[in-house]
Design an enzyme around this catalytic site. Structure first.
Site, short mmCIF file in Angstrom:
data_model
loop_
_atom_site.label_atom_id
_atom_site.label_comp_id
_atom_site.label_asym_id
_atom_site.label_seq_id
_atom_site.Cartn_x
_atom_site.Cartn_y
_atom_site.Cartn_z
N GLU A 12 5.57 16.47 -56.14
CA GLU A 12 4.20 16.50 -55.63
C GLU A 12 4.16 16.60 -54.10
OE1 GLU A 12 2.23 13.18 -57.53
OE2 GLU A 12 2.04 14.30 -59.40
N GLU A 22 4.83 16.99 -65.68
CA GLU A 22 3.90 15.88 -65.94
C GLU A 22 2.61 16.49 -66.52
OE1 GLU A 22 3.32 13.08 -62.77
OE2 GLU A 22 5.32 13.44 -61.92
#
Length: 891
Positions: free
Chosen positions: A170, A279
């Site tokens: 991220e 994810e």
């Protein structure tokens, strides 16, 4: 899942533990109570979309430690890809890539990803700031971390070439958040980490190291375009493209994102680079079959791999398994998905790319002669309109079965989903419509079509009553709507009952028993981080206490069940917070979601057809003509095998029967969790049932059936009733000992849990549970079990009812649960280790079973852990894996 969202979730967990049930009330949409219309899901089996990929069942931190989850859970869920922390990473106490590697690759594991930044203990990583050059040596401080991780895996992994490194997790939310300002730095940093990893791989003769990027928290076309343009020019393209899809809107937007991504590749003249969404999903989706089937359908359609997001605990497949070794509804969905073989077919839902709607995925295997559709997410009956069913594969008469997999809580114990439709149907011009009765948006369904079988499973009629708690007659309790748009755990029917904490709190309903016999009441509810109790009254007379093990919160639900003797006719069931109408039972403030009553007079019985087994080693499905008993069976010979995943509601003996057809003298082989079970042989041709009594752990067991000389296996049946329960304590086969009654040494000692704790442990007449505590944390702190003379050398199972609530400090977000380990040493023999998952409370006990192969006649068993505390123990049972000998009879 963005880490900031995780952080907010972390704060929400203790908040739920202290607020009143009234604070849980939210306004939202509940599923419709009855299907008003029929939706249509079209499946064209003659329009295939490619080979089944099977990669949407991956996990982020779904694996915790060796034994957590168990091998049976991993294998059954068919996990092909997982992401874990680097060796020795400080981000979480469990989930080390090297420690879970053996169990991952022993199953369906193909690609193990490493979140390299999880070497840091905090998130945002390094306090949210990109590291600099603290030593002023011209070396970016992150590079030594990257190099060490790569070195460790290169030198210590048995499968280094199956790893994929993720240098940045991220980065759009941490270190490189402002692309206009941070782009040049990120691209430079990518080159630095890429070169460092490749140099390590080259130095160890491993060739090319696989590296994934960018790893963004969501898809960004501008960042992706800039990055791939740069990476192409530098000759540093990623081997896998990674981003996350975490919001409900992803169900609508993902196909557009992949289309944009593939367009970028085309525009840049790049070959296909595979995608892994490392994810996916929201907390509301985990454990919910009707939600997860929408994600699976989408990812399989796009032929990408994907991993469920890590919102709560490491080691439980991200809330998609229950307790230490059991299935919840989501696990069965992933098991179904892992069963798909052949090619996928074109599926047309009523509304494509629309969040929270009916979706499906379908496959056809012309060799196995099976067509399968997995569907769910809608609230109406579904007409599954099939086409392209070739008569050369299926004939014109087919057998159709539909199973229903409903929401049963994240810690609910779910058995094999029941058959709700079973029919023989005529295929006309390759077409057939199957009606799936449905009013539950949270349920998923499996539709299977095969040629005619000899033993098509019948519709399950064991359930005589299922009622939502909010639809019972309530006293001093409150109905709450659980908004499906919220992050709370989904409730069956969209509502649950809370505020069940007063002396007159009660839920009352009517149950009609068709015959006199034994019935099982199962309560789906949420015990908020502690165990609890309710009083069950039948026909206004106290029957027994219902004891609940602890759950994470009021909405992180589990199940509790009891056996009740009923006469034929109508009965009034009442679940109450008080036994005497004055004193509230300990831990009674439990949210109630659903009550189910099943007829188990003939025992808890499940049949697992060979059609649903996983075949290997050249095994084939058999479909002949007429009424052959072998139709629908798995033809086995040589090293061919059929693997079944069977489920047990409780630990103990089950009668396991294997049905087979032979053309001559033959024998079956059976391995249970890899342990051989003798079954004997047959002398000639015939249809046979071979039965053996086995001690099975609570939850999932993996059975591998073979027949070197040849046989067709049609199915496996398990039965556990009063006869089998009585065998649990037969002196010839088992011994059951209270933990505190073992021979204790060192600091190990008996600890009493007063009745006020509400413990679900083995209590005395006053409600006091005495357990064994302070075991381990030193070689001298042990407990010893003396083996009775009847329990000599051989294959055993040690089942331990134990508590573990250890956590490290919640440094960043998810609860940092710690597994505890118990070492079991045989005097004169070897040592085995059991893994005990965190169960939320030191007063709440779950079963964990440890396989033991004892080699001495009477060597005592010593329990302990020299380096850390073992779990607290309520009861231990040492049982022979096989009680008696297998028998075979003609069918």
């Amino acid at each position: 899942m963005t880490r900031p969202s995780r952080s907010r979730r972390r704060c929400a967990v203790p908040l739920l533990s202290i607020v009143t049930a009234a604070a849980m009330s939210v306004v939202g949409l509940a599923p419709t109570a009855h299907a008003a219309t029929t939706d249509h899901l079209a499946v064209a089996f003659d329009q295939t979309t490619g080979a089944v990929r099977g990669g949407a069942g991956g996990t982020l931190y779904g694996l915790g430690d060796p034994g957590n989850p168990t091998q049976a859970l991993i294998d059954g869920a068919h996990i092909t890809n997982t992401s874990q922390k680097p060796p020795g990473g400080a981000q979480h106490p469990t989930g080390d890539a090297l420690r879970v590697e053996p169990s991952f690759f022993a199953g369906a594991g193909q690609d193990e990803y490493v979140y390299m930044q999880d070497q840091y203990p905090d998130f945002p990583y390094n306090g949210g700031k990109r590291p600099g050059d603290a030593n002023n040596d011209g070396v970016w401080d992150y590079l030594p971390i990257v190099k060490q991780e790569a070195e460790t895996i290169a030198t210590q992994s048995a499968h280094p070439k199956q790893y994929v490194f993720i240098p940045f997790n991220e980065p759009d939310l941490d270190w490189y958040t402002n692309w206009s300002n941070d782009k040049a730095q990120f691209l430079s940093d990518w080159s630095a980490v890429y070169t460092t990893i490749q140099q390590v791989w080259t130095a160890h003769g491993l060739g090319h190291a696989r590296i994934g990027a960018m790893g963004d928290g969501s898809f960004h076309s501008d960042r992706t375009t800039d990055f791939l343009t740069y990476a192409k020019a530098q000759g540093q393209l990623p081997d896998v493209t990674i981003w996350h899809e975490l919001n409900p809107g992803s169900l609508a937007n993902f196909r557009g994102n992949t289309s944009t991504y593939r367009g970028i590749l085309s525009k840049l003249g790049l070959p296909s680079i595979p995608v892994d969404i490392t994810e996916y999903g929201n907390p509301r989706d985990m454990g919910v079959p009707g939600q997860l089937v929408q994600w699976i359908s989408m990812f399989e359609d796009q032929k990408v791999d994907a991993q469920t997001a890590y919102w709560n605990y490491a080691g439980n497949l991200n809330d998609n398994s229950s307790r230490t070794n059991s299935a919840n509804g989501a696990w069965w969905l992933y098991k179904w998905y892992g069963d798909l073989t052949g090619t996928t077919a074109t599926v047309t839902p009523p509304q494509a790319n629309t969040t929270d709607t009916l979706q499906g995925v379908a496959s056809i295997d012309t060799t196995a002669k099976k067509a399968t559709v997995l569907l769910g997410g809608g609230s109406n009956d579904v007409s599954v309109d099939l086409s392209g069913l070739s008569s050369s594969v299926f004939g014109t008469s087919v057998d159709v079965t539909v199973r229903a997999d409903r929401l049963n809580g994240k810690e609910g114990l779910s058995q094999q989903p029941p058959v709700i439709v079973s029919q023989r149907a005529t295929v006309t011009n390759g077409a057939l419509s199957v009606t799936v009765p449905n009013s539950d948006r949270y349920a998923a369904y499996q539709v299977e079509v095969t040629p005619v079988r000899a033993n098509r499973p019948a519709v399950d009629t064991s359930t005589v009553s299922t009622v939502e708690a909010e639809n019972t007659t309530l006293s001093d309790a409150t109905i709450y709507t659980q908004d499906p748009a919220s992050v709370n755990g989904m409730a069956s029917g969209g509502k649950d009952v809370g505020g069940f904490s007063k002396a007159d709190s009660a839920a009352t309903w009517t149950v009609n028993a068709p015959t006199a016999g034994t019935y099982r009441l199962t309560v789906l509810g949420g015990a908020n981080a502690q165990p609890g109790q309710h009083a069950l009254f039948v026909d206004n007379t106290f029957n027994q206490l219902v004891k609940y093990s602890a759950d994470q919160s009021w909405t992180y639900r589990g199940t509790a069940s009891v056996l009740v003797q009923l006469s034929a006719g109508s009965h009034t069931f009442s679940l109450r917070a008080s036994k005497d109408g004055t004193t509230v039972l300990p831990g009674a403030d439990i949210t109630l979601d659903r009550f189910t009553v099943q007829n188990v007079t003939n025992g808890d019985t499940d049949t697992y057809p060979a059609v649903d087994a996983r075949l290997a080693g050249g095994a084939t499905m058999t479909y002949g003509s007429g009424t052959s008993a072998a139709n629908g069976g798995a033809s086995l010979s040589g090293t061919a095998s059929a693997t079944f995943f069977v489920s047990a509601l409780e630990s103990g003996y089950q009668d396991v029967s294997i049905d087979s057809v032979t053309t001559g003298a033959s024998a079956l082989t059976l391995a249970v969790g890899g342990r051989s079970v003798p079954l004997g042989s047959v002398s000639g041709a015939g249809s046979w049932r071979t039965t053996v009594r086995l001690w099975l752990p609570q939850g999932i067991s993996e059975f591998r059936v073979g027949s070197p000389n040849g046989a067709t296996v049609t199915g496996v049946t398990t039965v556990r009733g009063a006869t089998q329960r009585a065998a649990d304590t037969a002196a010839a086969d088992a011994v059951r000992v209270e933990g505190e009654s073992l021979t204790l040494a060192g600091a190990a000692k008996a600890v009493s849990l007063p009745a006020s704790t509400g413990s679900n442990g083995d209590a005395d007449a006053n409600g006091v549970v005495t357990e064994l505590g302070y075991l381990g944390n030193g070689a001298a702190n042990t407990a010893t079990l003396t083996r009775p003379s009847a329990l000599g050398a051989g294959a055993y199972v040690l089942t331990v009812s134990a508590a573990n609530a250890e956590q490290t400090s919640n440094l960043n977000y998810n609860p940092q649960v710690v597994n505890r380990f118990l070492d079991v040493s045989e005097a004169g023999g070897s040592t085995a280790r059991g893994t005990f998952r965190n169960g939320y409370s030191w007063n709440s006990f779950w079963d964990t079973s440890i396989p033991l192969d004892l080699t001495t006649t009477n060597g005592a068993l010593t329990l302990g852990n020299a380096t850390a505390y073992a779990p607290d123990i309520d009861v231990v049972t040492l049982a022979k894996l096989v009680a008696g000998s297998a028998t075979t009879s003609a069918r």
